[in-house]
Design a protein around this motif. Structure first.
Motif, PDB file in Angstrom:
ATOM      1  N   ALA A  30      32.426  33.309  35.130  1.00 35.28           N
ATOM      2  CA  ALA A  30      31.656  34.549  35.143  1.00 35.28           C
ATOM      3  C   ALA A  30      30.345  34.385  35.891  1.00 35.28           C
ATOM      4  O   ALA A  30      29.674  35.382  36.199  1.00 35.28           O
ATOM      5  CB  ALA A  30      31.380  35.012  33.711  1.00 35.28           C
ATOM      6  N   GLY A  55      32.830  33.157  29.593  1.00 31.47           N
ATOM      7  CA  GLY A  55      33.101  32.414  30.820  1.00 31.47           C
ATOM      8  C   GLY A  55      33.091  30.914  30.601  1.00 31.47           C
ATOM      9  O   GLY A  55      33.920  30.192  31.174  1.00 31.47           O
ATOM     10  N   VAL A 130      37.877  37.934  33.528  1.00 30.00           N
ATOM     11  CA  VAL A 130      37.636  36.513  33.289  1.00 30.00           C
ATOM     12  C   VAL A 130      38.784  35.905  32.487  1.00 30.00           C
ATOM     13  O   VAL A 130      39.225  34.778  32.758  1.00 30.00           O
ATOM     14  CB  VAL A 130      36.284  36.304  32.573  1.00 30.00           C
ATOM     15  CG1 VAL A 130      36.091  34.842  32.170  1.00 30.00           C
ATOM     16  CG2 VAL A 130      35.131  36.745  33.489  1.00 30.00           C
TER      17      VAL A 130
END
Length: 562
Positions: A30, A55, A130
């Motif tokens: 991310a 992330g 993600v």
């Protein structure tokens, strides 16, 4: 006698490993300027801390191991128990459940519908992207759970019962009474073997009983995630207290009294990719169901769900492309050839810059759609009209680009990329999926024609979006003038279906061009307009013209691992 000389002792000279990239783990996917800029621009900056936390999970070694395990140890169907009783259950590897727990817990399923903050659907979209970078198969039930909510709202009483659990962040697997669970997952059963896309050819029947429930009988051809809790199903309603016709029904796996509903899983599909996800052929026989929406309006009802899953196809493809690009960039940053890093070699720089340009255009467009979906849910009629046309355009183009994109990214790793251990073959097998699910390319091209003919406000909203960049780039302006005429003519042309693919492709490129001209760095927008709109590009990736600002484009590649 003991070994002596070179190679003796504890070392193995010929097995010394050099010039290989380390594993791409321990990073935050991310942490990506293209993704983060889009999230801020579309109104979900408040989500960034949580997105980075997710992330760090997504880039961790454990999550990557779960992805590999869930695909290596595929779901297994159990039709009967040891005593001969029909059970119709699918067993998954624990890694699959771990992936689901993390992704549902991060809000990628239905929770956005219970979040009143502006940008909630954008936040969910970024999380979805993600999660797709980790593993695509488990995202199917996640997507359908998100998408079912607006369709279910056509029947407020059913929505009141099920929506609080469909919007939960708790993954609670197992077939139990819905009211006794902490969270539910949803699926969808539309297609049948004799019809496929032509759902009006469906033969599954529905008969109404005196208590207001219905009984279904029939066989569905492709129903994913059969261990989900509830399904929206299309069936032909027999005339009774209503006019009948193709209608939408809610089918729970377990009934309110705790008994199993009839949901016979005939077999699991043996698919090209998406191996962690079970896709099945269920048979209904006196299966209990509840009507959702009006009789005879099944397509209109379930299309609310299809629209949201099509959005997720775009998000998934964009995220998948971003992951393939990250793997290619990581490898080339560490691998040397002819005395220099691969990433510094002119040919490779061209390939990576071109892939980065394609990925940025896809990501920017995907998040723009998510922003439109968020604002449409809050009553913005213009955004709803834009979403009607832009979803078909984006679903067609971004999903079409994914297979070629992933193949080129795989090639950046050479033979290493063709080895299963690299993870790239799994990405490649997944790549055609989103182009097929929820409407293939032809379906979306025809959907464009329907929107032009029946909903002229969608073209007006599309025009407003493109012309927001009017005057900023002559190549974009010229492309739009040509496309605008084609779109107007296409709505009434006799040969419209023959031309639809060419026009929808051009519409996608013009829309991407407008977004990049307004929001991307100048080098990105200039190169996109030069190559995608003005035609200064070859047929393969890596054919950008020599005047390209390669350094600026390469700066936009996903960040490397620490």
């Amino acid at each position: 006698m003991p070994r002596t000389g070179p190679g003796s002792g504890s070392g193995f000279v010929t097995h010394e490993v050099t010039n290989q990239a380390p594993p791409l783990t321990g990073h935050d996917p991310a942490d990506d300027a293209v993704l983060l800029d889009g999230v801020r621009r579309e109104g979900a900056a408040w989500h960034l801390d949580d997105l980075h936390a997710f992330g760090r999970y997504a880039g961790g070694e454990e999550a990557r191991a779960w992805a590999e395990q869930a695909n290596r140890h595929e779901p297994e169907l159990r039709t009967h128990d040891r005593y001969g009783n029909r059970v119709d259950e699918v067993d998954f590897h624990p890694a699959y459940h771990s992936l689901m727990t993390a992704t549902v817990g991060a809000g990628a399923a239905g929770s956005a519908w219970a979040d009143e903050r502006p940008g909630a659907h954008v936040a969910r979209a970024a999380t979805f992207m993600v999660a797709t970078m980790v593993e695509q198969g488990h995202m199917c039930p996640v997507s359908m759970t998100y998408a079912v909510v607006p369709a279910l709202r056509h029947s407020p009483e059913l929505a009141k019962t099920y929506e609080p659990l469909l919007t939960s962040r708790t993954y609670d697997p197992g077939l139990r009474t819905p009211a006794d669970k902490r969270g539910l997952l949803a699926g969808m059963g539309m297609t049948e073997k004799q019809g496929g896309t032509d759902v009006r050819a469906n033969t599954t029947s529905a008969t109404e009983l005196a208590d207001g429930t219905w009984r279904l009988r029939g066989h569905k051809w492709f129903t994913s995630a059969p261990m989900n809790d509830v399904f929206l199903v299309l069936a032909q309603a027999a005339p009774g207290r209503g006019e009948g016709g193709l209608s939408c029904f809610l089918v729970p796996r377990v009934l309110p009294d705790g008994s199993r509903n009839t949901f016979r899983i005939q077999r699991l599909k043996d698919k090209l990719g998406n191996r962690s996800n079970a896709s099945s052929e269920p048979e209904f026989d006196d299966t209990v169901a509840w009507l959702v929406g009006a009789q005879g309006k099944g397509v209109r009802t379930i299309i609310e769900m299809v629209t949201m899953t099509r959005l997720d196809c775009v998000l998934g493809s964009a995220g998948h492309m971003r992951e393939a690009l990250a793997q290619a960039a990581h490898h080339t940053r560490h691998r040397s050839v002819f005395g220099a890093k691969l990433v510094d070699q002119p040919l490779m720089r061209n390939v990576l810059a071109d892939l980065g340009l394609e990925s940025e255009a896809a990501t920017t467009l995907a998040l723009r759609l998510a922003g439109a979906a968020d604002r449409a849910q809050r009553g913005d009629a213009g955004e709803r009209a834009f979403l009607r046309l832009a979803t078909a355009v984006s679903k067609y183009w971004v999903c079409k680009r994914q297979p070629a994109f992933v193949a080129e990214a795989l090639e950046c790793l050479g033979g290493n990329g063709y080895d299963e251990a690299s993870g790239m073959p799994r990405l490649y097998r997944e790549a055609p999926l989103n182009g097929i699910w929820e409407g293939s390319g032809n379906v979306n091209a025809l959907d464009l024609l329907r929107a032009l003919a029946r909903e002229p406000e969608s073209l007006e909203a599309f025009r407003t979006e493109v012309e927001a960049a009017g005057g900023a780039d002559a190549r974009l302006d010229a492309a739009w003038r040509e496309l605008r005429g084609e779109l107007t003519e296409l709505a009434r042309a006799d040969d419209a279906p023959l031309r639809a693919r060419r026009v929808i492709e051009r519409a996608a490129l013009v829309l991407q061009g407008s977004l990049l001209v307004r929001h991307a760095p100048a080098a990105v927008a200039d190169t996109f307009c030069a190559t995608r709109l003005a035609g200064d590009q070859g047929l393969a990736f890596g054919t950008l013209p020599p005047a390209t600002d390669f350094a600026a484009l390469l700066e936009r590649l996903p960040a490397q691992a620490p």
